[in-house]
Design an enzyme around this catalytic site. Sequence first.
Site, PDB file in Angstrom:
ATOM      1  N   SER A 265       0.855  -1.198   0.000  1.00 29.14           N
ATOM      2  CA  SER A 265       0.000   0.000   0.000  1.00 29.14           C
ATOM      3  C   SER A 265       0.881   1.234   0.000  1.00 29.14           C
ATOM      4  CB  SER A 265      -0.861   0.025   1.260  1.00 29.14           C
ATOM      5  OG  SER A 265      -0.084   0.404   2.373  1.00 29.14           O
ATOM      6  N   ASP A 266       0.350   2.353  -0.495  1.00 29.72           N
ATOM      7  CA  ASP A 266       1.055   3.592  -0.220  1.00 29.72           C
ATOM      8  C   ASP A 266       0.862   3.861   1.278  1.00 29.72           C
ATOM      9  OD1 ASP A 266       2.499   5.894  -0.241  1.00 29.72           O
ATOM     10  OD2 ASP A 266       1.458   6.794  -1.937  1.00 29.72           O
ATOM     11  N   TRP A 267       1.700   4.710   1.826  1.00 29.32           N
ATOM     12  CA  TRP A 267       1.717   4.913   3.277  1.00 29.32           C
ATOM     13  C   TRP A 267       0.431   5.631   3.731  1.00 29.32           C
ATOM     14  CZ3 TRP A 267       5.181   2.093   1.524  1.00 29.32           C
ATOM     15  CH2 TRP A 267       6.204   1.564   2.276  1.00 29.32           C
ATOM     16  N   GLY A 269      -2.540   4.438   2.637  1.00 25.95           N
ATOM     17  CA  GLY A 269      -3.473   4.302   1.518  1.00 25.95           C
ATOM     18  C   GLY A 269      -4.568   3.277   1.744  1.00 25.95           C
TER      19      GLY A 269
END
Length: 758
Positions: A265-267, A269
């Site tokens: 995941s993006d941080w 997200g």
Amino acid sequence: MKTRTFGRIALAVCFLLLVVFRSEAQLYLDSSAPIEQRVEDALSRMTLAEKIAVIHAQSKFSSPGVARLGIPGLWCTDGPHGIRAEVKWDEWDQAGWTNDSCMAFPTLTCLAATWNTEMALLYGRSIGEEALYRGKNVLLGPGVNIYRTPLNGRNFEYMGEDPYLSSAMVVPYVQGVQQNGVAACVKHFALNDQEDGRHVVNVTLSDRALYEIYLPAFQAAVQEGKAWSIMGAYNRIWGQYACHNHRLLVDILRGEWGFDGAVVSDWGGVSNTDEAIHNGLDLEFGSWTDGLTEGRSNSYDYYYLAKPYLEKIQRGEVGTKELDDKVRNVLRLIFRTSMNPDRGFGSLCSEAHAQAARTIAGEGIVLLKNAPVKKQQPALLPIEGRKTILVVGENAVKQMTVGGGSSSLKAKYEVSPLDGIRERAAQCGAEVRYVRGYVGDIGGEYNGVTTGQDLRDDRTPAELTDEAVNAAKEADIVLFIGGLNKADHQDAEGADRLQYELPYGQDALISALVKANRNTAVIILSGNAYAMPWLKEVPALVQAWFNGSETGHALADVLFGDVNPSGHLPFTIMPALEDYPSHQYGSAAYPGIDNEVEYKEDLFVGYRYADLFGRKKPLRYTADGREYTINPPQRRPLFAFGHGLSYTTFELGKATLDGNTVVVRVRNTGTREGKQVVQLYAAPAKSAAVRPVKELKAFRKVSLRPGEEKELRFELTETMFRCFDAGAHEWVTDRGQYTLLIGTASDNTPIKIAYDVQ
Ligand code: BGC
């Protein structure tokens, strides 16, 4: 006797058991065993709690392994231009180590501007070595989101507007990184094409635009580059967050492309446990546990894929099939990286890395314009025989490796443009004077990393201009070095630019300088396009990006002609914001209304739009049940996609066809050794589907000595002539007559040859 036999048998059985047990125990540790067997073996030994633990973070940038089984975890790092400074366990602030400085490589826009796949491989290999030395397993990069609007604050982290160019460049970058046993994590999948509202915007676009423009670079990274990980984007697509978007991650990434790596995941997200369970996410990082806003400290147990997931399993609401699949993907990533026995030790800030950074930067700097100041004189650049050089502008001295968001670095050193120019000028006995010219951003801190520069200057703009203009009058040549920087609303993550124009009154200053001294070259450090109201007045213009540790050396190499410029633009520079296709439709297309963004320009991004210049009527068509109206541009680009000059001249010969290979000769007709980028575009004569006028299909960078000629061969393949049929959901070859256009920029393709795709 009997007891002795019995004893022997017992011993043999024990030995056998030991052998079986030992080899079983060691299968997942046996690096010579097939990776899938090792994955299954490790998985079969893990408890439910251990499985849950490995699919989410334990600190800002790490996830745990399985200590009981001797399986190490994963350490991630930004990316994509250097290895980020160590941060505290649960904070973004740097940890204050003294051994975590890195080599800062040029930003990815510069890499794309090299149009040289060897540079991408060198970049990937070098940054991978730095990651390895610093004990990192996953490099959070490269970024390949498409350049849709020049306001996007993160364009500098990406590779431009064209799917073919970015695909060609991302593959060797990924391969180079992964040769080190470090995973590339290609980001941000997908459609994170603006920073404004990035956590909430919902992107809608046609399937053709998705497949033909926005996905190819990701697909190439996965299928050709064999990327081991990919990062979901923050935004939503078709109403669902990208980090747990079923269509993107399950249908396309795994289903259509066969991705066998881990989806990270993006941080922050992730925002929904059920979707995260079912829609293809493997590893959760940086979550803001009260939704997409803020977090509490050390909240890792409360991550969407931590306790909430475990409890759902314990309550019998979900089974463990999805969990096992996620763990398999994470284990595969671990075996490829942190447990990869073949990885070496890497190296940090080596001489070779400095050289790589300098070479890549030198190849990426684009000479946009270079004219003589007076007729009969040579062009203004390179600098030759000047006794006094005046350097003006904040970007000549400002350190740019600090700031800009997650790509911010703690560089071991950063040679400023001014220092690079001073060093080189000293070799030819020229005197260099510096004046500030304007005050822009005086900040120099990011997450506790500071540049140590004090850029305060209380003088008024008028005083600064006066000083610069007076000094310009005295100089043999003036080098204005300005552009954007890494402050908020410039080239930085988290927010978009507020204007297309250069900030801090630079336009007026440039005009005043050229008036005072016509021998003025403008050098812009930015990752984005900008307005150029002074373009006609200025004889020379250099696009110099943000080039990291070796910025000043690489710039001086080009300005003084030690390196002959060979960079070409990876995006189109239009005169004004309203000339960009994404800015034709008001807020609906950018930055969105009520967080809804519709890509109304569809396929017509960058040169695909600029090529419609001269068309009388709007292009109207329906795609995916939506009406599209593309109004042709009113103006031509200031500089077209693919444009870039050299200090020498080249000539392209006629193209011929040898079967399915286009053969074209290129000759250096000037007096200096140089490199040219030969570009091949395909233009369909007519097509049932709406198609851009032409599209880039191949390119080659070639180095030639004065007078030297080389033959280039471009092999044509059927896939070059395909387009995406959204109705049938498949790529189809668009057969028929094409014109192949060959040249050195998208608006300069003088060589034409007909080609029939049967
Ligand atoms: C960025 C990512 C980055 C991550 C970790 C996010 O805010 O969008 O690109 O890798 O932070 O720093």
